[in-house]
Design a protein around this motif. Structure first.
Motif, mmCIF file in Angstrom:
data_model
loop_
_atom_site.group_PDB
_atom_site.id
_atom_site.type_symbol
_atom_site.label_atom_id
_atom_site.label_comp_id
_atom_site.label_asym_id
_atom_site.label_seq_id
_atom_site.Cartn_x
_atom_site.Cartn_y
_atom_site.Cartn_z
ATOM 1 N N HIS A 1 16.594 49.207 0.085
ATOM 2 C CA HIS A 1 16.137 49.850 0.688
ATOM 3 C C HIS A 1 15.650 49.354 2.414
ATOM 4 N N GLU A 2 14.697 48.340 2.061
ATOM 5 C CA GLU A 2 14.828 47.839 2.777
ATOM 6 C C GLU A 2 15.681 47.188 3.851
ATOM 7 N N LEU A 3 17.245 46.942 2.591
ATOM 8 C CA LEU A 3 17.720 46.370 3.440
ATOM 9 C C LEU A 3 18.893 46.958 4.198
ATOM 10 N N ALA B 1 15.879 41.594 11.322
ATOM 11 C CA ALA B 1 16.730 42.116 12.664
ATOM 12 C C ALA B 1 17.239 42.005 13.079
ATOM 13 N N ASN C 1 16.818 49.860 6.041
ATOM 14 C CA ASN C 1 16.278 49.977 7.377
ATOM 15 C C ASN C 1 16.113 48.916 8.304
ATOM 16 N N THR C 2 16.928 47.229 7.672
ATOM 17 C CA THR C 2 16.826 46.381 8.868
ATOM 18 C C THR C 2 18.275 46.608 9.159
ATOM 19 N N ARG D 1 19.352 49.082 10.365
ATOM 20 C CA ARG D 1 19.225 50.317 11.078
ATOM 21 C C ARG D 1 17.893 49.413 12.044
ATOM 22 N N GLU D 2 17.416 49.149 12.344
ATOM 23 C CA GLU D 2 16.385 48.301 12.855
ATOM 24 C C GLU D 2 17.720 47.521 14.504
ATOM 25 N N GLU E 1 11.919 37.801 10.541
ATOM 26 C CA GLU E 1 12.017 38.889 11.346
ATOM 27 C C GLU E 1 13.524 38.907 11.122
#
Length: 235
Positions: A2-4, A202, A6-7, A9-10, A200
């Protein structure tokens, strides 16, 4: 996972929204690398022509030296330039260290062996009669050289693309002599390293996507150039 996601998408949002900080870094990278390629092209072409067309003692050693320099790690180039350009070095008075000019110098040194080796191979494959005919028809030295470049245009473009891909993706020299200074010497690769260390991800991923897209474009163009070069030879 899930974190991957989100990253990712950012990262896409940063690219699509034309984030100023992100595109400033991309701009610095392209400005430095394009300048280095333009400066390195002519001397590399002349050296390649010398190695391909002029017989002299030790030519085989010179060719081996060029091929060896292609494999020199970028961090070694950065180390040598750092020692030369630092305040205690012989070129310290020029105050080039941690500037874009120093980065351009480093990338010139990295690009020239690649350009020279590929141009040498290209020029060797051209019929010697092209140069001789141009000279017999009264063409000057530079005009004859232009004739050879036109004959080898696909190989020249392929060499430029390969060298550009080599230098824009390097990180060792850029960090050591550029200093990764924000708004000045921060490039795509140095920013990726920094943002990863900061956690950071993203921005680092966004810049990585730029490099991946660039690598894809360069490889497609290289394939096209090689294909056209083979077609020209067969004709």
């Amino acid at each position: 996972m899930h974190e991957l996601m989100n990253t990712a998408r950012e990262a896409l949002h940063l690219l699509v929204s034309l984030d100023p900080a992100l595109w400033e870094i991309i701009g610095v990278s392209f400005r430095v690398s394009l300048t280095a390629i333009l400066v390195a092209l002519l001397p590399s072409l002349l050296i390649a022509l010398l190695l391909a067309r002029v017989a002299f003692p030790g030519r085989w050693f010179a060719i081996s030296l060029v091929n060896t320099f292609m494999a020199v790690p970028t961090v070694v180039v950065g180390l040598v330039l750092f020692m030369l350009l630092s305040r205690s070095g012989p070129l310290g008075e020029l105050r080039l260290l941690f500037t874009q000019r120093a980065m351009i110098l480093g990338q010139i040194l990295l690009a020239m062996p690649v350009l020279t080796a590929m141009l040498h191979s290209t020029l060797q494959s051209i019929d010697q009669r092209a140069w001789e005919t141009a000279r017999q028809l009264g063409a000057g030295w530079w005009q004859s050289l232009w004739v050879l470049i036109r004959e080898a245009r696909f190989g020249v473009i392929a060499a430029v693309l390969a060298a550009f891909g080599r230098i824009i993706a390097e990180v060792g020299s850029a960090v050591m002599i550029g200093g990764n200074i924000e708004h000045f010497t921060r490039t795509i690769t140095t920013a990726i390293a920094l943002e990863t260390l900061k956690g950071e991800f993203a921005q680092g991923l966004a810049l990585g996507l730029v490099l991946l897209l660039l690598a894809l474009v360069l490889n497609v163009l290289l394939g096209v150039m090689r294909g056209r070069g083979h077609q020209t030879v067969s004709v």
